[in-house]
Motif scaffolding. Structure first.
Motif, PDB file in Angstrom:
ATOM      1  N   MET A   1       0.855  -1.196   0.000  1.00  0.00           N
ATOM      2  CA  MET A   1       0.000   0.000   0.000  1.00  0.00           C
ATOM      3  C   MET A   1       0.892   1.247   0.000  1.00  0.00           C
ATOM      4  SD  MET A   1      -3.166  -1.289   0.462  1.00  0.00           S
ATOM      5  CE  MET A   1      -2.938  -2.855  -0.367  1.00  0.00           C
ATOM      6  N   PRO A   2       0.621   2.198  -0.838  1.00  0.00           N
ATOM      7  CA  PRO A   2       1.423   3.419  -0.832  1.00  0.00           C
ATOM      8  C   PRO A   2       1.184   4.176   0.476  1.00  0.00           C
ATOM      9  CG  PRO A   2      -0.410   3.602  -2.363  1.00  0.00           C
ATOM     10  CD  PRO A   2      -0.482   2.242  -1.764  1.00  0.00           C
ATOM     11  N   ASN A   3       2.209   4.848   0.933  1.00  0.00           N
ATOM     12  CA  ASN A   3       1.971   5.633   2.130  1.00  0.00           C
ATOM     13  C   ASN A   3       2.795   6.905   2.112  1.00  0.00           C
ATOM     14  OD1 ASN A   3       4.299   5.604   4.183  1.00  0.00           O
ATOM     15  ND2 ASN A   3       4.243   3.531   3.368  1.00  0.00           N
ATOM     16  N   SER A   4       2.471   7.780   3.007  1.00  0.00           N
ATOM     17  CA  SER A   4       2.992   9.131   2.932  1.00  0.00           C
ATOM     18  C   SER A   4       4.435   9.250   3.415  1.00  0.00           C
ATOM     19  CB  SER A   4       2.098  10.049   3.758  1.00  0.00           C
ATOM     20  OG  SER A   4       1.872   9.457   5.012  1.00  0.00           O
ATOM     21  N   ASN A   5       4.863   8.317   4.259  1.00  0.00           N
ATOM     22  CA  ASN A   5       6.183   8.476   4.867  1.00  0.00           C
ATOM     23  C   ASN A   5       7.340   8.070   3.962  1.00  0.00           C
ATOM     24  OD1 ASN A   5       4.436   8.914   6.910  1.00  0.00           O
ATOM     25  ND2 ASN A   5       4.905   7.028   8.008  1.00  0.00           N
ATOM     26  N   GLY A   6       7.049   7.698   2.747  1.00  0.00           N
ATOM     27  CA  GLY A   6       8.117   7.244   1.877  1.00  0.00           C
ATOM     28  C   GLY A   6       8.425   5.792   2.152  1.00  0.00           C
ATOM     29  N   PRO A   7       9.243   5.212   1.280  1.00  0.00           N
ATOM     30  CA  PRO A   7       9.509   3.787   1.408  1.00  0.00           C
ATOM     31  C   PRO A   7      10.364   3.446   2.625  1.00  0.00           C
ATOM     32  CG  PRO A   7      10.815   4.729  -0.362  1.00  0.00           C
ATOM     33  CD  PRO A   7       9.926   5.816   0.133  1.00  0.00           C
ATOM     34  N   GLY A  38       4.752  -1.647   5.962  1.00  0.00           N
ATOM     35  CA  GLY A  38       3.602  -2.523   6.158  1.00  0.00           C
ATOM     36  C   GLY A  38       3.114  -3.281   4.946  1.00  0.00           C
ATOM     37  N   GLU A  39       3.777  -3.161   3.829  1.00  0.00           N
ATOM     38  CA  GLU A  39       3.249  -3.866   2.658  1.00  0.00           C
ATOM     39  C   GLU A  39       3.824  -5.271   2.568  1.00  0.00           C
ATOM     40  OE1 GLU A  39       3.995  -2.616  -1.350  1.00  0.00           O
ATOM     41  OE2 GLU A  39       6.152  -2.538  -1.071  1.00  0.00           O
ATOM     42  N   ALA A 175      10.947 -12.004  16.804  1.00  0.00           N
ATOM     43  CA  ALA A 175      11.243 -11.841  18.227  1.00  0.00           C
ATOM     44  C   ALA A 175      11.485 -10.378  18.604  1.00  0.00           C
ATOM     45  CB  ALA A 175      12.461 -12.690  18.604  1.00  0.00           C
ATOM     46  N   CYS A 176      12.199  -9.645  17.770  1.00  0.00           N
ATOM     47  CA  CYS A 176      12.527  -8.259  18.116  1.00  0.00           C
ATOM     48  C   CYS A 176      11.594  -7.268  17.437  1.00  0.00           C
ATOM     49  CB  CYS A 176      13.968  -7.964  17.755  1.00  0.00           C
ATOM     50  SG  CYS A 176      15.096  -9.117  18.516  1.00  0.00           S
ATOM     51  N   GLU A 177      10.421  -7.741  17.060  1.00  0.00           N
ATOM     52  CA  GLU A 177       9.450  -6.916  16.352  1.00  0.00           C
ATOM     53  C   GLU A 177      10.096  -6.135  15.216  1.00  0.00           C
ATOM     54  OE1 GLU A 177       6.980  -4.779  19.020  1.00  0.00           O
ATOM     55  OE2 GLU A 177       6.269  -6.658  19.901  1.00  0.00           O
ATOM     56  N   PRO A 178      10.560  -6.849  14.208  1.00  0.00           N
ATOM     57  CA  PRO A 178      11.265  -6.186  13.112  1.00  0.00           C
ATOM     58  C   PRO A 178      10.317  -5.318  12.297  1.00  0.00           C
ATOM     59  CG  PRO A 178      10.784  -8.444  12.521  1.00  0.00           C
ATOM     60  CD  PRO A 178      10.356  -8.284  13.945  1.00  0.00           C
ATOM     61  N   LYS A 179      10.914  -4.371  11.577  1.00  0.00           N
ATOM     62  CA  LYS A 179      10.100  -3.558  10.672  1.00  0.00           C
ATOM     63  C   LYS A 179       9.900  -4.290   9.363  1.00  0.00           C
ATOM     64  CE  LYS A 179      10.442   0.837  12.542  1.00  0.00           C
ATOM     65  NZ  LYS A 179      11.391   1.893  12.812  1.00  0.00           N
ATOM     66  N   VAL A 180      10.885  -5.130   9.039  1.00  0.00           N
ATOM     67  CA  VAL A 180      10.830  -5.872   7.783  1.00  0.00           C
ATOM     68  C   VAL A 180      11.089  -7.338   8.069  1.00  0.00           C
ATOM     69  CG1 VAL A 180      11.777  -6.093   5.464  1.00  0.00           C
ATOM     70  CG2 VAL A 180      11.853  -3.884   6.608  1.00  0.00           C
ATOM     71  N   LEU A 209       1.144  -7.229  14.036  1.00  0.00           N
ATOM     72  CA  LEU A 209       2.417  -6.540  14.210  1.00  0.00           C
ATOM     73  C   LEU A 209       2.677  -5.466  13.161  1.00  0.00           C
ATOM     74  CD1 LEU A 209       4.569  -9.711  14.946  1.00  0.00           C
ATOM     75  CD2 LEU A 209       3.462  -8.230  16.608  1.00  0.00           C
ATOM     76  N   GLY A 210       1.993  -5.570  12.024  1.00  0.00           N
ATOM     77  CA  GLY A 210       2.063  -4.516  11.016  1.00  0.00           C
ATOM     78  C   GLY A 210       3.410  -4.315  10.354  1.00  0.00           C
ATOM     79  N   MET A 211       4.219  -5.393  10.271  1.00  0.00           N
ATOM     80  CA  MET A 211       5.514  -5.186   9.618  1.00  0.00           C
ATOM     81  C   MET A 211       5.396  -5.364   8.111  1.00  0.00           C
ATOM     82  SD  MET A 211       6.692  -8.670  11.138  1.00  0.00           S
ATOM     83  CE  MET A 211       5.632 -10.047  10.959  1.00  0.00           C
ATOM     84  N   ALA A 212       6.433  -4.876   7.420  1.00  0.00           N
ATOM     85  CA  ALA A 212       6.496  -5.105   5.981  1.00  0.00           C
ATOM     86  C   ALA A 212       7.114  -6.480   5.754  1.00  0.00           C
ATOM     87  CB  ALA A 212       7.347  -4.037   5.316  1.00  0.00           C
ATOM     88  N   ILE A 213       6.628  -7.178   4.737  1.00  0.00           N
ATOM     89  CA  ILE A 213       7.134  -8.524   4.479  1.00  0.00           C
ATOM     90  C   ILE A 213       7.564  -8.637   3.015  1.00  0.00           C
ATOM     91  CG2 ILE A 213       6.552 -10.992   4.442  1.00  0.00           C
ATOM     92  CD1 ILE A 213       4.528 -10.450   6.657  1.00  0.00           C
ATOM     93  N   VAL A 214       8.723  -9.226   2.810  1.00  0.00           N
ATOM     94  CA  VAL A 214       9.133  -9.578   1.453  1.00  0.00           C
ATOM     95  C   VAL A 214       9.024 -11.089   1.365  1.00  0.00           C
ATOM     96  CG1 VAL A 214      10.975  -9.564  -0.250  1.00  0.00           C
ATOM     97  CG2 VAL A 214      10.750  -7.663   1.341  1.00  0.00           C
ATOM     98  N   TRP A 215       8.192 -11.591   0.480  1.00  0.00           N
ATOM     99  CA  TRP A 215       7.935 -13.022   0.379  1.00  0.00           C
ATOM    100  C   TRP A 215       8.479 -13.505  -0.961  1.00  0.00           C
ATOM    101  CZ3 TRP A 215       4.295 -15.850   3.763  1.00  0.00           C
ATOM    102  CH2 TRP A 215       4.146 -17.202   3.393  1.00  0.00           C
ATOM    103  N   ILE A 216       9.570 -14.258  -0.884  1.00  0.00           N
ATOM    104  CA  ILE A 216      10.198 -14.758  -2.104  1.00  0.00           C
ATOM    105  C   ILE A 216       9.653 -16.155  -2.390  1.00  0.00           C
ATOM    106  CG2 ILE A 216      12.394 -15.349  -3.195  1.00  0.00           C
ATOM    107  CD1 ILE A 216      13.737 -13.563  -1.049  1.00  0.00           C
TER     108      ILE A 216
END
Lengths: 334, 350
Positions: A1-7, A38-39, A175-180, A209-216
């Motif tokens: 989702m696009p968001n205002s804070n930049g990537p 969060g995307e 465990a450390c509540e990552p952002k990604v 938790l609302g983190m961004a995920i990269v799913w390969i």
């Protein structure tokens, strides 16, 4: 989702080369993309397309040598990860950026208990004391849906089933509540019904938790169901990227089109004859100077063998690296 | 290239020409394959892994039977027992009337050319020290008495048939990609003109774009040579594509057998239903509305399967009786069998 804070992560012009005895292999060629807060970004491609190497390059997980990052910039929270000190990188890995790999048996240490392996990042990154870390570890196991978490902390990896082990991997990663969270083929080694459980778990984790995920993954079906945006890779390049619904319904690159045609559906209409992509994926010994898909492309033009197609915008954030992308494949968009 | 539906039609016409009703080529009755568990210094037997536990089915000449299930459900063991790469513990397997479970070595040697296997891992199933010609020629040397020249001709013919260039005949397996290696394995399996081929996960180790190439090749060869396939796979989409009928296995038993379209459109057994619902579709629109049945827990160990129905520990529709009594196999329609108490009483599909 696009968001205002930049990537959250912004990758520019990443090039990774492997030096082997047989010469160089250009695994990642000028890859640029953004990951928004969060995307869930899906990365698809066949083996050797460079999808894993790209993500490993980002956070310095590739052994150098043989790998060498030739150029690029990876901006994460205001600093370039490619020029970061090893110490700084260690702080980020496992802390702000978590990982889950394909095979949970080989990525967990067989001689330590699961509890030890979850506690380790908690103490290292969050500085918790032993008792607090242990308590948190049990909470994490519960969060990823492992019954009787307190007792299970004392178990070794081999005492868990494949699906449960992958849940443990997720517990360590978050465990450390990552952002990604970078998940490299996390369900490929699992059966479909277990895969369904893990996908459900990721949906829940994301919600909570609302983190961004990269799913390969190489599985187009998995991507279709969970991701917001998708990147399609071929020959170490991004050939197409965009919102998942657009890329699947209106693929701009012939490779994406062909790839979608080769997957037989379980629901809906059954096709009598599978479409194929003739030939096989390339191993790039040089930086590509033409479209790396053109030898297999059914729609190849004469210029595809001479020039490197640039990213063509199809609509909004949907683009494809193909000379035909804009003109022929989506005339409605002209 | 022939269309798949015309292929089936031709197949059917062939049968009519021969003025026969569909005749079963492979008939499996109450097949059991147990592996003993031993313990202690004396290696005393303390139990059995019931890899295949009382399985019966038929494969009609010229058709493809898909065998699906998750890892550890016994599908590979069935495939291996069918051509006697494994000995059955109980039950019988007849191929064209010949019981192969009891066959002697010499009889088996005579029957081998008619039944062949294509393996999952083309890396592990090809001898790295033999050239392509050596690999494909090995069964020919073993079973046919051909001159060197004729043998090479036959090898070239096979290489043409599977789409390998003749120039590659002197190369070694490691020089090929996964898809090409699988073609070598297919050529070897076809070298003796078999009737029946067990394809054990032939595409699982291949990339998506290569899978379609291999599956199309298998279909084309079936068409041309009148082959009968047992297609073992966990890829439900691919099985729907290639199979005429599908058998679903869970923990050593076949829970449901049905013609392909019926099975995919209207699965009866709760396990089949859950399995199909778990497969993600490469279409975000379908994915948005897909009904998901998430099964709890893991497959129990085949060492110690649950009492009654094997699936009772995870079944969303479990009843009291399931935990006590093993469900009987009920036929709800011609060619459609299901082993579930939900269908046992009425004998009616819905």
């Amino acid at each position: 989702m696009p968001n205002s804070n930049g990537p959250l992560i912004s990758v520019k012009n990443l090039k990774t080369v492997f030096r082997t005895r047989g010469g160089e292999v250009h695994a990642v060629n000028s890859v640029s993309f953004d990951l928004a807060q969060g995307e869930l970004l899906g990365v698809v491609g066949e083996s050797g397309s460079g999808k894993s190497v790209t993500m490993m390059s980002l956070i310095g997980l590739l052994p150098t040598p043989p790998a060498e990052i030739r150029s690029g910039q990876v901006m994460f929270e205001g600093s370039d990860l490619l020029t970061a000190e090893p110490r700084e990188l260690r702080r980020i890995r496992g802390g702000k950026i978590g990982f889950v790999f394909q095979d949970p048996m080989t990525s967990l240490n067989p001689v330590f208990t699961v509890g030890f392996q979850i506690v380790e990042p908690l103490r290292r990154h969050l500085g918790l004391n032993r008792a607090a870390a242990r308590k948190r570890a049990a909470e994490l196991l519960e969060l990823v849906g492992i019954p009787d978490p307190r007792r299970r902390l004392a178990n070794f990896p081999h005492q868990f089933s494949g699906g449960m082990r992958q849940r443990v991997m997720f517990a360590i990663a978050i465990a450390c509540e990552p952002k990604v969270l970078i998940a490299d083929e996390p369900t490929t080694a699992l059966d479909v019904t277990i895969q369904a459980q893990i996908i459900e778990l990721v949906r829940d984790l994301r919600k909570n938790l609302g983190m961004a995920i990269v799913w390969i993954t190489h599985d187009l079906g998995v991507i279709a169901g969970i991701s917001d945006r998708v990147i399609v890779m071929y020959g170490g390049q991004i050939v197409e990227q965009g919102p998942v619904s657009e890329v699947f319904s209106d693929p701009g690159h012939p490779y994406t089109q062909a790839l979608l045609g080769t997957v037989p559906a379980v629901r809906g209409k059954r096709i009598d004859k599978l479409k194929t992509i003739e030939g096989q994926a390339p191993v790039l010994e040089n930086s590509p100077s033409s479209c790396s898909f053109h030898p297999r492309c059914a729609l190849a033009l004469e210029r595809c063998g001479r020039e490197l197609p640039l990213k063509m915008q199809i609509r909004g954030s949907h683009d494809a690296a193909c000379f035909l992308a804009k003109t022929e494949m989506s005339p409605a968009n002209a | 290239m022939p269309h798949a539906s015309s292929r089936k039609l031709k197949c059917r016409r062939q049968m009519l020409d021969e003025a026969k009703t569909p005749e079963s080529l492979v008939r499996v009755e109450r097949l059991k394959v147990y592996f003993p568990i031993t313990a202690g210094v004396l290696r005393r037997k303390v139990g059995d892994v019931k890899a295949v536990d009382d399985v019966s089915f038929e494969i009609v000449r010229g058709e493809t039977l898909g065998l699906v299930g998750e890892s550890g459900c016994g599908k590979t063991t069935v495939g291996r027992a069918l051509i006697r790469l494994l000995d059955a513990t109980e039950g019988s397997v007849r191929i064209d009337g010949e019981d192969i479970t009891e066959a002697s070595h010499s009889k088996l040697h005579r029957l081998r050319p008619r039944m062949q296997m294509i393996f999952q891992d083309p890396q592990a199933s090809l001898n790295p020290r033999l050239t392509v010609a050596g690999i494909i020629g090995e069964p020919i040397i073993e079973h046919l008495n051909l001159s060197k020249h004729d043998r090479l001709e036959r090898i070239y013919e096979l290489m043409d048939a599977v789409g390998l260039s003749r120039e590659y005949s002197n190369r070694y397996p490691h020089e090929f990609s996964g898809g090409q290696r699988q073609r070598i394995g297919i050529a070897r399996a076809l070298a003796l003109n078999p009737d029946f081929v067990v394809c054990d996960e032939p595409i699982a180790a291949l990339d998506v774009s290569i899978q379609a190439q291999v599956v199309n090749l298998l279909e084309e060869l079936q068409d041309r040579m009148g082959l009968t396939y047992l297609f073992i796979s966990h890829d439900l989409g691919m099985v729907r594509h290639i199979a005429d009928r599908v058998a679903v296995m869970y923990l050593g038993r076949i829970v449901e057998v049905a013609p392909r379209d019926l099975l995919y459109e209207q699965p009866l057994h709760p396990y089949t239903e859950a399995l199909l619902s778990a497969v993600p579709e490469a279409d975000p629109e379908i994915e948005k509305y897909r009904q998901r049945i998430i099964l709890e827990g893991d497959v129990p160990s085949p060492e110690n399967p649950p009492e009654g129905c094997n699936f009772c520990s995870r079944c969303p529709k479990v009843m009291d009786i399931c935990r006590r009594v093993e469900p009987p196999v009920t036929s709800t329609a011609p060619g459609r069998n299901v082993a579930c108490h939900l269908y046992a009483a009425s004998g009616d599909a819905n």
